[in-house]
Design a protein around this motif. Structure first.
Motif, mmCIF file in Angstrom:
data_model
loop_
_atom_site.group_PDB
_atom_site.id
_atom_site.type_symbol
_atom_site.label_atom_id
_atom_site.label_comp_id
_atom_site.label_asym_id
_atom_site.label_seq_id
_atom_site.Cartn_x
_atom_site.Cartn_y
_atom_site.Cartn_z
ATOM 1 N N PRO A 1 -12.697 -31.662 49.192
ATOM 2 C CA PRO A 1 -11.900 -32.114 47.730
ATOM 3 C C PRO A 1 -10.726 -31.105 47.539
ATOM 4 O O PRO A 1 -9.771 -31.666 47.174
ATOM 5 C CB PRO A 1 -12.893 -32.200 46.689
ATOM 6 C CG PRO A 1 -13.772 -31.464 47.144
ATOM 7 C CD PRO A 1 -14.286 -31.318 48.562
ATOM 8 N N ILE A 2 -10.920 -29.857 47.902
ATOM 9 C CA ILE A 2 -9.783 -28.967 47.487
ATOM 10 C C ILE A 2 -8.611 -28.984 48.543
ATOM 11 O O ILE A 2 -7.485 -29.049 48.197
ATOM 12 C CB ILE A 2 -10.442 -27.368 47.266
ATOM 13 C CG1 ILE A 2 -11.305 -27.265 45.999
ATOM 14 C CG2 ILE A 2 -9.429 -26.500 47.361
ATOM 15 C CD1 ILE A 2 -11.973 -25.960 45.869
ATOM 16 N N ALA B 1 -6.925 -32.060 47.967
ATOM 17 C CA ALA B 1 -6.075 -32.023 46.669
ATOM 18 C C ALA B 1 -4.835 -31.496 46.881
ATOM 19 O O ALA B 1 -3.678 -31.381 46.571
ATOM 20 C CB ALA B 1 -6.824 -31.362 45.515
ATOM 21 N N ARG B 2 -4.719 -30.369 47.997
ATOM 22 C CA ARG B 2 -3.577 -29.551 48.433
ATOM 23 C C ARG B 2 -2.657 -30.165 49.511
ATOM 24 O O ARG B 2 -1.851 -29.444 49.590
ATOM 25 C CB ARG B 2 -4.170 -28.096 48.851
ATOM 26 C CG ARG B 2 -4.717 -27.178 47.850
ATOM 27 C CD ARG B 2 -5.410 -26.077 48.537
ATOM 28 N NE ARG B 2 -5.738 -25.071 47.580
ATOM 29 C CZ ARG B 2 -6.590 -24.222 47.787
ATOM 30 N NH1 ARG B 2 -6.963 -23.768 48.829
ATOM 31 N NH2 ARG B 2 -7.071 -23.353 46.890
ATOM 32 N N GLY C 1 -13.165 -37.310 48.323
ATOM 33 C CA GLY C 1 -13.448 -35.881 48.213
ATOM 34 C C GLY C 1 -14.922 -35.575 48.796
ATOM 35 O O GLY C 1 -14.997 -36.508 50.142
ATOM 36 N N GLU D 1 -15.598 -32.984 39.509
ATOM 37 C CA GLU D 1 -15.080 -32.045 40.621
ATOM 38 C C GLU D 1 -14.160 -32.928 41.450
ATOM 39 O O GLU D 1 -13.090 -32.617 41.607
ATOM 40 C CB GLU D 1 -16.318 -31.171 41.318
ATOM 41 C CG GLU D 1 -15.521 -30.749 42.501
ATOM 42 C CD GLU D 1 -16.691 -30.074 43.466
ATOM 43 O OE1 GLU D 1 -17.039 -30.850 44.211
ATOM 44 O OE2 GLU D 1 -17.195 -29.308 43.263
ATOM 45 N N GLN D 2 -14.718 -33.892 41.689
ATOM 46 C CA GLN D 2 -13.796 -34.838 42.736
ATOM 47 C C GLN D 2 -12.576 -35.381 41.859
ATOM 48 O O GLN D 2 -11.691 -35.640 42.302
ATOM 49 C CB GLN D 2 -14.763 -36.046 43.345
ATOM 50 C CG GLN D 2 -16.101 -35.719 43.646
ATOM 51 C CD GLN D 2 -16.064 -34.524 44.347
ATOM 52 O OE1 GLN D 2 -15.409 -34.340 45.498
ATOM 53 N NE2 GLN D 2 -17.030 -33.466 44.126
ATOM 54 N N CYS E 1 -9.970 -33.069 41.449
ATOM 55 C CA CYS E 1 -9.193 -33.006 42.629
ATOM 56 C C CYS E 1 -8.447 -34.025 43.248
ATOM 57 O O CYS E 1 -7.819 -34.169 44.318
ATOM 58 C CB CYS E 1 -10.335 -32.441 43.637
ATOM 59 S SG CYS E 1 -10.797 -30.809 43.416
#
Length: 326
Positions: free
Chosen positions: A65-66, A69-70, A83, A126-127, A130
């Motif tokens: 997920p990170i 997100a980036r 994610g 968390e998801q 992100c």
């Protein structure tokens, strides 16, 4: 284009099909809404060829997920994503070589309170934080532990509270029914390991559940079951989405001719096949500023549509001059 010809085109491909030519090259063809592959894993594929081969958008159904997100925005294919896989402790796909630890999130607590370690709400948050547009859960009873119904219902409720649909990988006897009982919004694969009984198909259609096709990744009995299940679901009015599980196996990035042919053989034909490709789910709108364009003559019959669609490419809409408006 004469009205009769335009009506015939719409009958074969749906109301959004439009004859056109490309302003730069002069190439004539047909413009269709932007196509989406509703099941890919971007960390396992080369994305560069996707738009050249007809895919304007993808839905990543399981990744870090990170890292997702980036991703830089604004390019093509456009990417919506889930994610990480949410799974039971030790459940699928934990430990798989293609699924790095960052791509899975094991839920150990049914808590709907924010910040509880291993909790349902913590995993959903968390998801969501992100940038996820959908939540992915693993219900693979064939390969390890799965969520019980109470936990799965909590996941669905928590996701829906944040405006996110839930898609499930359903594999193993009884998992389709569990997904239905919990109110899961979509299936990542047409059921392939169990037969979908008439009552389950009726429930899935009535609740508006979407089935992502992924027929062509299977062989033998699994492919037969998936094809018959999808045939029955589509005939009942169920909502079908084109998806390939791209990244699973060694396949070139882009529209998969075998998936188109498999959908056609399951009764998802002509306008319904285009609709399965063009549905922007889980987003509300398709990517702006692009269309899927197929050069050359339009198909002469519904039997020709799958192979013809396989020749699509993605082009800017500003480049297209519509012949029916000349």
């Amino acid at each position: 284009m004469p009205h009769a010809d335009l009506s015939a085109l719409h009958e074969l491909l749906g109301p959004d099909a439009r004859p056109c030519r490309r302003a730069v090259t002069g190439e004539r063809g047909t413009a269709l809404p932007a196509f989406t592959d509703h099941h890919v894993h971007t960390h396992l594929i080369d994305e560069a060829p996707l738009s050249r081969h007809g895919i304007a958008a993808v839905v990543d159904l399981g990744g870090d997920p990170i890292a997702l997100a980036r991703r830089p925005g604004g390019g093509f294919p456009a990417v919506a994503y889930a994610g990480a896989f949410l799974t039971a402790p030790g459940g699928y796909p934990v430990g798989r070589s293609w699924a790095p630890p960052e791509t899975t999130h094991e839920i150990t607590n049914i808590s709907l309170d924010a910040g509880v370690p291993g909790g349902v709400a913590t995993a959903i948050d968390e998801q969501h934080t992100c940038g996820a547009s959908v939540i992915k859960v693993a219900l693979n009873f064939s390969s390890g532990p799965v969520f019980d119904l109470e936990t799965l219902q909590a996941i669905v409720a928590s996701a829906h509270a944040r405006g996110l649909p839930v898609v499930a990988h359903v594999e193993g006897e009884g998992m389709l029914r569990r997904a239905l009982d919990a109110g899961v919004d979509a299936l990542a694969h047409t059921p392939f390991s169990e037969w979908a009984d008439p009552a389950s198909i009726a429930r899935a259609r009535a609740m508006g559940q979407r089935w992502i096709s992924t027929l062509s990744i299977h062989d033998g009995p699994d492919r037969e079951r998936a094809t018959i299940n999808l045939t029955t679901f589509a005939a009942a009015g169920g909502r079908v989405l084109y998806g390939t599980d791209l990244g699973n196996g060694d396949r070139a990035s882009g529209i998969q001719p075998d998936e188109l042919a498999s959908l056609d053989s399951a009764g998802v034909r002509g306008p319904a096949l285009v609709a399965a490709l063009a549905d922007p789910w889980p987003l509300r709108e398709a990517p702006h500023g692009v269309a899927s364009f197929v050069a050359g003559e339009a198909p002469g019959s519904v039997d020709e549509v799958p192979a013809w669609l396989a020749g699509a490419t993605v082009v800017p809409t500003e480049e297209l001059i519509h012949d029916d408006h000349r």
